[in-house]
Design an enzyme around this catalytic site. Structure first.
Site, PDB file in Angstrom:
ATOM      1  N   HIS A  48       0.814  -1.225   0.000  1.00 54.34           N
ATOM      2  CA  HIS A  48       0.000   0.000   0.000  1.00 54.34           C
ATOM      3  C   HIS A  48       0.850   1.280   0.000  1.00 54.34           C
ATOM      4  O   HIS A  48       0.316   2.366  -0.248  1.00 54.34           O
ATOM      5  CB  HIS A  48      -0.924   0.040   1.222  1.00 54.34           C
TER       6      HIS A  48
ATOM      7  N   ASP B 108      -2.630 -10.854  -2.316  1.00 55.07           N
ATOM      8  CA  ASP B 108      -3.175 -10.340  -1.056  1.00 55.07           C
ATOM      9  C   ASP B 108      -4.650  -9.959  -1.285  1.00 55.07           C
ATOM     10  O   ASP B 108      -5.026  -9.596  -2.393  1.00 55.07           O
ATOM     11  CB  ASP B 108      -2.368  -9.109  -0.637  1.00 55.07           C
TER      12      ASP B 108
ATOM     13  N   HIS C 240      -6.158  -7.429  -0.396  1.00 55.72           N
ATOM     14  CA  HIS C 240      -6.289  -5.992  -0.657  1.00 55.72           C
ATOM     15  C   HIS C 240      -5.549  -5.618  -1.947  1.00 55.72           C
ATOM     16  O   HIS C 240      -4.518  -6.203  -2.261  1.00 55.72           O
ATOM     17  CB  HIS C 240      -5.692  -5.185   0.500  1.00 55.72           C
TER      18      HIS C 240
ATOM     19  N   ASP D  66      -4.308 -12.983   3.411  1.00 61.20           N
ATOM     20  CA  ASP D  66      -5.551 -12.527   4.038  1.00 61.20           C
ATOM     21  C   ASP D  66      -6.778 -12.801   3.168  1.00 61.20           C
ATOM     22  O   ASP D  66      -7.899 -12.470   3.565  1.00 61.20           O
ATOM     23  CB  ASP D  66      -5.471 -11.047   4.437  1.00 61.20           C
TER      24      ASP D  66
HETATM   25 ZN   LIG Z   1      -3.885  -7.340   2.807  1.00 62.15          ZN
END
Ligand SMILES: [Zn+2]
Length: 310
Positions: free
Chosen positions: A126, A163, A165, A247
Site C-alpha cells: 500500500h 493479497d 487488498h 488474508d
Molecule cells: Zn492485505
C-alpha cells in the site's frame, strides 16, 4: 539450487500496538510453520539492512526523510490518518524488509538460489512514493523490481499480488512504465478502494481482478486463468516478484475471499510455470498481509511447498 528464505529478528521489533492485527505474532506463526521438517531443504539467511539507494528508487527523498524524522524513540507515531503506526523498532524492521527483497533479487539473478521467500514484516504494497498507508511504510516489492533493473540491468519485471487488498502503492509506482507489470487479485469493494478492471496502466501493464466477497476457489482460479496468467505470459517478465498476502484465506478475520491452502499452492505453481518459461525460473516472493495466525501459517506453508517444487 534451493529455495532460500530471508528473515530477521528486527522484523519482530515493529510493534504497532496490542490490538493491531499486523502483530509480531504473525511472523512467529510463519517461522514456526516453515521450520517444520518438510522444509528442511530450505536455506535460511538473515536479511541485510536495506539502503537509502534502494528505498529511493521508489520513494521520494522528502518522504524517506519524513519517515526517519518521525521514527519515535518511545511510544507510537501515526504515519497516516488511520492505522499505519511506527514504534521504536519500525524503521529497522522496514529496512530489513527492503534488504531482504533486494538480496533475494541478487540471489536469483546471480544464480545462488532457485527462488526466494522473504519472511519479513510489515507489508509494503500500500505504500506509495510519498506516503505510508495500510500498515505499509516502504514498498519492498516495488523496490525489489526497480533494484533488479538498476542493479542487474533487467528490463521487464512483474509483480503479482494475491493479497486480499489491492496493492495501490505498487500500481502507483508501475503505472507509467510499460516494462513494469502489476497484476492483482483482490476483494472489491474493499480497502483501499482502488483496483477496478478499468485501471490498466499506460500500456495495459496493470491487470486488476476485483472479486466479490465470498468468491471462493473456483471464481479465483477461473479469473486468474482467464485474465491474469495469459497477460503475464504475454508480458514475458525476466523476473517475477510475488506480493504474497494470505488474508484472502478462508480463516482470515479481515478478508472474505474464502481461499484455501490448495489455492495458494495452485497459484504459486502456475506463477512458477510462467517464470520458468520467460524468467529462467527467477521468483522472489515477499510476505504481505494475513491476519489469521493459523491461515497465515498454513497458507505460507503451501506457498513455500510449491516454491520448493512440492
Ligand atoms: Zn492485505
Amino acid at each position: 539450487m534451493s529455495t532460500l528464505i530471508y528473515t530477521h529478528a528486527a522484523c519482530f521489533g515493529h510493534e504497532p500496538g496490542p490490538h493491531h492485527p499486523e502483530s509480531p505474532a504473525r511472523l512467529q506463526a510463519v517461522l514456526d510453520a516453515l521450520r517444520q521438517p518438510e522444509f528442511g531443504d530450505v536455506v535460511w539467511r538473515d536479511a541485510p539492512l536495506g539502503t537509502d539507494e534502494q528505498v529511493l528508487r521508489v520513494h521520494t527523498p522528502e518522504y524517506v526523510e519524513e519517515v526517519k524524522a518521525l521514527a519515535p524513540r518511545q511510544g507510537y507515531q501515526l504515519l497516516d490518518a488511520g492505522d499505519t503506526v511506527m514504534s521504536p523498532g519500525t524503521l529497522q524492521a522496514v529496512l530489513r524488509c527492503v534488504g531482504a527483497a533486494c538480496a533475494g533479487v541478487d540471489d536469483v539473478v546471480e544464480g545462488r538460489a532457485r527462488n526466494v521467500f522473504c519472511a519479513t514484516r510489515p507489508c509494503g504494497h500500500h505504500a506509495e512514493a510519498n506516503r505510508a498507508m495500510g500498515f505499509c511504510v516502504f514498498n519492498q516489492a516495488a523496490i525489489a523490481a526497480l533494484h533488479a533493473r538498476a542493479h542487474h540491468g533487467l528490463q521487464r519485471v512483474a509483480v503479482i499480488d494475491f493479497d486480499v487488498h489491492h496493492g495501490n502503492g505498487t500500481q502507483h509506482s508501475f503505472w507509467n512504465d510499460p516494462d513494469l507489470f502489476y497484476g492483482s487479485s483482490h476483494q472489491a469493494p474493499f480497502y483501499p478502494g482502488t483496483g477496478s478492471w478499468q485501471e490498466t496502466g499506460v500500456a495495459n501493464n496493470i491487470v486488476n481482478i476485483p472479486l466479490s466477497r465470498g468468491s471462493g476457489s473456483a471464481a479465483f482460479r477461473a479469473a486468474m486463468e482467464r485474465d491474469m496468467l495469459p497477460a503475464l505470459q504475454d508480458f514475458a517478465p525476466e523476473l517475477l516478484i510475488i506480493s504474497a498476502g494470505f488474508d484472502a484465506h478462508q480463516l482470515d478475520p479481515l478478508g472474505g475471499l474464502e481461499l484455501t491452502d490448495e489455492d495458494y499452492h495452485w497459484i504459486t505453481r502456475e506463477l512458477l510455470r510462467i517464470a520458468d518459461a520467460t524468467a529462467q525460473g527467477r521468483v522472489v516472493s515477499v510476505l504481505e498481509g494475513g491476519y489469521s495466525l493459523q491461515g497465515l501459517a498454513s497458507g505460507t506453508a503451501a506457498h513455500v511447498r510449491a516454491l520448493m517444487g512440492g
